[in-house]
Design a protein around this motif. Structure first.
Motif, PDB file in Angstrom:
ATOM      1  N   GLU A   1       0.834  -1.199   0.000  1.00 61.79           N
ATOM      2  CA  GLU A   1       0.000   0.000   0.000  1.00 61.79           C
ATOM      3  C   GLU A   1       0.871   1.252   0.000  1.00 61.79           C
ATOM      4  OE1 GLU A   1      -2.720  -0.176   3.274  1.00 61.79           O
ATOM      5  OE2 GLU A   1      -3.373  -2.226   2.775  1.00 61.79           O
ATOM      6  N   LYS A   2       1.908   1.261   0.834  1.00 57.37           N
ATOM      7  CA  LYS A   2       2.832   2.396   0.861  1.00 57.37           C
ATOM      8  C   LYS A   2       3.544   2.539  -0.481  1.00 57.37           C
ATOM      9  CE  LYS A   2       3.958   2.431   5.837  1.00 57.37           C
ATOM     10  NZ  LYS A   2       3.175   1.306   6.343  1.00 57.37           N
ATOM     11  N   ALA A   3       3.938   1.392  -1.078  1.00 55.41           N
ATOM     12  CA  ALA A   3       4.637   1.428  -2.367  1.00 55.41           C
ATOM     13  C   ALA A   3       3.757   2.059  -3.438  1.00 55.41           C
ATOM     14  CB  ALA A   3       5.061   0.020  -2.770  1.00 55.41           C
ATOM     15  N   ARG A   4       2.489   1.696  -3.477  1.00 54.10           N
ATOM     16  CA  ARG A   4       1.591   2.246  -4.491  1.00 54.10           C
ATOM     17  C   ARG A   4       1.450   3.758  -4.351  1.00 54.10           C
ATOM     18  NH1 ARG A   4      -1.319  -2.787  -3.305  1.00 54.10           N
ATOM     19  NH2 ARG A   4      -1.185  -4.166  -5.144  1.00 54.10           N
ATOM     20  N   THR A   5       1.430   4.263  -3.132  1.00 58.68           N
ATOM     21  CA  THR A   5       1.329   5.713  -2.954  1.00 58.68           C
ATOM     22  C   THR A   5       2.571   6.427  -3.463  1.00 58.68           C
ATOM     23  OG1 THR A   5       2.267   5.717  -0.708  1.00 58.68           O
ATOM     24  CG2 THR A   5      -0.123   5.378  -0.919  1.00 58.68           C
ATOM     25  N   LEU A   6       3.683   5.699  -3.576  1.00 61.88           N
ATOM     26  CA  LEU A   6       4.927   6.278  -4.093  1.00 61.88           C
ATOM     27  C   LEU A   6       5.085   6.076  -5.595  1.00 61.88           C
ATOM     28  CD1 LEU A   6       7.333   5.103  -1.227  1.00 61.88           C
ATOM     29  CD2 LEU A   6       6.505   7.435  -1.632  1.00 61.88           C
ATOM     30  N   GLY A   7       4.081   5.485  -6.234  1.00 64.96           N
ATOM     31  CA  GLY A   7       4.111   5.343  -7.681  1.00 64.96           C
ATOM     32  C   GLY A   7       4.546   3.997  -8.198  1.00 64.96           C
ATOM     33  N   TRP A   8       4.695   3.012  -7.315  1.00 66.32           N
ATOM     34  CA  TRP A   8       5.067   1.674  -7.750  1.00 66.32           C
ATOM     35  C   TRP A   8       3.840   0.916  -8.241  1.00 66.32           C
ATOM     36  CZ3 TRP A   8      10.140   0.055  -7.721  1.00 66.32           C
ATOM     37  CH2 TRP A   8      11.045   0.789  -6.946  1.00 66.32           C
ATOM     38  N   THR A   9       4.055   0.071  -9.251  1.00 63.03           N
ATOM     39  CA  THR A   9       3.057  -0.908  -9.661  1.00 63.03           C
ATOM     40  C   THR A   9       3.418  -2.235  -9.003  1.00 63.03           C
ATOM     41  OG1 THR A   9       2.655   0.165 -11.787  1.00 63.03           O
ATOM     42  CG2 THR A   9       2.048  -2.155 -11.605  1.00 63.03           C
ATOM     43  N   CYS A  10       2.467  -2.838  -8.308  1.00 65.00           N
ATOM     44  CA  CYS A  10       2.729  -4.056  -7.538  1.00 65.00           C
ATOM     45  C   CYS A  10       1.823  -5.179  -8.032  1.00 65.00           C
ATOM     46  CB  CYS A  10       2.466  -3.808  -6.050  1.00 65.00           C
ATOM     47  SG  CYS A  10       3.337  -2.379  -5.346  1.00 65.00           S
ATOM     48  N   GLU A  11       2.427  -6.336  -8.322  1.00 62.94           N
ATOM     49  CA  GLU A  11       1.632  -7.478  -8.776  1.00 62.94           C
ATOM     50  C   GLU A  11       2.192  -8.760  -8.193  1.00 62.94           C
ATOM     51  OE1 GLU A  11       1.942  -8.441 -12.909  1.00 62.94           O
ATOM     52  OE2 GLU A  11       3.978  -7.633 -13.095  1.00 62.94           O
ATOM     53  N   GLU A  12       1.296  -9.648  -7.795  1.00 58.77           N
ATOM     54  CA  GLU A  12       1.722 -10.946  -7.284  1.00 58.77           C
ATOM     55  C   GLU A  12       2.045 -11.856  -8.457  1.00 58.77           C
ATOM     56  OE1 GLU A  12       0.607 -14.060  -3.718  1.00 58.77           O
ATOM     57  OE2 GLU A  12      -0.984 -12.802  -4.570  1.00 58.77           O
ATOM     58  N   ILE A  13       3.196 -12.529  -8.393  1.00 57.91           N
ATOM     59  CA  ILE A  13       3.655 -13.357  -9.506  1.00 57.91           C
ATOM     60  C   ILE A  13       3.807 -14.820  -9.124  1.00 57.91           C
ATOM     61  CG2 ILE A  13       4.814 -11.463 -10.706  1.00 57.91           C
ATOM     62  CD1 ILE A  13       7.462 -12.423  -9.454  1.00 57.91           C
ATOM     63  N   LEU A  14       3.689 -15.146  -7.833  1.00 50.38           N
ATOM     64  CA  LEU A  14       3.979 -16.523  -7.421  1.00 50.38           C
ATOM     65  C   LEU A  14       3.389 -16.803  -6.053  1.00 50.38           C
ATOM     66  CD1 LEU A  14       7.340 -18.421  -7.507  1.00 50.38           C
ATOM     67  CD2 LEU A  14       6.407 -17.805  -5.279  1.00 50.38           C
ATOM     68  N   THR A  15       2.905 -18.022  -5.879  1.00 46.14           N
ATOM     69  CA  THR A  15       2.657 -18.578  -4.550  1.00 46.14           C
ATOM     70  C   THR A  15       3.225 -19.993  -4.545  1.00 46.14           C
ATOM     71  OG1 THR A  15       0.451 -19.405  -5.151  1.00 46.14           O
ATOM     72  CG2 THR A  15       0.569 -17.226  -4.114  1.00 46.14           C
ATOM     73  N   GLU A  16       3.827 -20.379  -3.439  1.00 49.73           N
ATOM     74  CA  GLU A  16       4.455 -21.693  -3.323  1.00 49.73           C
ATOM     75  C   GLU A  16       4.333 -22.161  -1.877  1.00 49.73           C
ATOM     76  OE1 GLU A  16       8.663 -23.863  -4.644  1.00 49.73           O
ATOM     77  OE2 GLU A  16       8.486 -21.678  -4.682  1.00 49.73           O
ATOM     78  N   THR A  17       4.080 -23.441  -1.694  1.00 50.80           N
ATOM     79  CA  THR A  17       3.856 -23.978  -0.354  1.00 50.80           C
ATOM     80  C   THR A  17       5.061 -24.780   0.118  1.00 50.80           C
ATOM     81  OG1 THR A  17       1.474 -24.091  -0.741  1.00 50.80           O
ATOM     82  CG2 THR A  17       2.345 -25.394   1.073  1.00 50.80           C
ATOM     83  N   PHE A  18       5.457 -24.547   1.359  1.00 48.41           N
ATOM     84  CA  PHE A  18       6.554 -25.250   2.018  1.00 48.41           C
ATOM     85  C   PHE A  18       6.059 -25.759   3.379  1.00 48.41           C
ATOM     86  CE2 PHE A  18       8.687 -22.413  -0.864  1.00 48.41           C
ATOM     87  CZ  PHE A  18       9.880 -23.032  -1.212  1.00 48.41           C
TER      88      PHE A  18
END
Length: 261
Positions: free
Chosen positions: A220-237
């Motif tokens: 959320e903080k990153a987006r306010t600074l102009g970053w585009t954020c996307e989830e690219i992976l989930t993995e279970t351990f």
């Protein structure tokens, strides 16, 4: 002088003996066979971990293992590119980046002698001598000026900026008070242009499920600074700490996100 004056105070004010500092341990990362293309390819990395540390440098986190596999499967993120890792711990992702052809890899953690020296040992143990000049290890505090980190990048006449193409954040966002500082370092250190879009990769687990919303405030903080954020992976351990409270399926999942500007 009376006999009373000869009493050894150590016999009166006793302290329980302090337990010995745990010895360093070794955790092994084995490369996926599909990524081994020749008999001369590296096949595993032995990561030395400090015996104990208040900054959690004595664990090889699931996020680091997931990161290593992801970078090994996407070598274009590293090859002939400049890579920075913040809060590296045992530095597994950085070592994978270096072995997969990064032009320069700068590995950082808090400027504590035990942590920094341990990373240097891992570099020496896992990076061939012919590649070690491409790796620098530095102590660095998030949010501080990044000039000492940028000084490690070799000059490239084809580059429009002497900054990093890839920044690695592996299992750091549980440090809620440091979100702003981490983002500031990323803002200052990431290149604006590159043949492959410069990015920050953020891999993490929700170790405290009841505070997962606080972890996500990083994005959320990153987006306010102009970053585009996307989830690219989930993995279970298997979960790092089976005895911990909270939904195990949440604690055992590694999430990978990409941040670009």
């Amino acid at each position: 002088m009376s006999d009373d004056e000869n009493i050894d105070l150590g016999e009166i004010f006793t302290e329980p003996p302090r337990p010995p500092t745990p010895e360093p341990t070794i955790s092994v990362y084995k490369r996926h066979e599909k990524n081994v293309t020749s008999d001369t390819d590296w096949r595993q990395i032995d990561i030395r971990l400090v015996g104990s540390h208040p900054l959690w440098g004595h664990y090889l986190w699931n996020a680091a293992r997931s990161f290593a596999s992801y970078l090994d499967a996407h070598k274009e993120l590293c090859q002939d590119r400049t890579v920075l890792e913040l809060g590296a711990g045992g530095a597994l992702p950085s070592i994978v980046a270096a072995l997969n052809g990064a032009r320069k890899t700068v590995i950082t953690d808090y400027p504590d002698a035990d942590l920094v020296q341990n990373i240097e040992m891992n570099v020496e143990a896992n990076i061939p001598k012919s590649l070690r000049e491409r790796v620098d290890v530095k102590g660095y505090i998030w949010g501080h000026p990044v000039a000492p980190l940028l000084d490690s990048i070799p000059f490239n006449v084809d580059s429009e900026s002497q900054q990093f193409d890839l920044i690695i954040l592996s299992d750091l966002i549980f440090n809620h008070s440091q979100h702003k500082a981490m983002l500031q370092s990323c803002q200052l250190a990431l290149s604006a242009t590159s043949n492959v879009p410069p990015s920050v990769l953020v891999f993490y687990s929700h170790h405290r499920p009841h505070l997962a919303h606080r972890d996500m405030e990083f994005f959320e903080k990153a987006r306010t600074l102009g970053w585009t954020c996307e989830e690219i992976l989930t993995e279970t351990f298997p979960p790092m700490f089976p005895e911990d409270s909270g939904e195990e399926s949440i604690r055992s999942t590694v999430h990978g996100w990409r941040m670009t500007r």
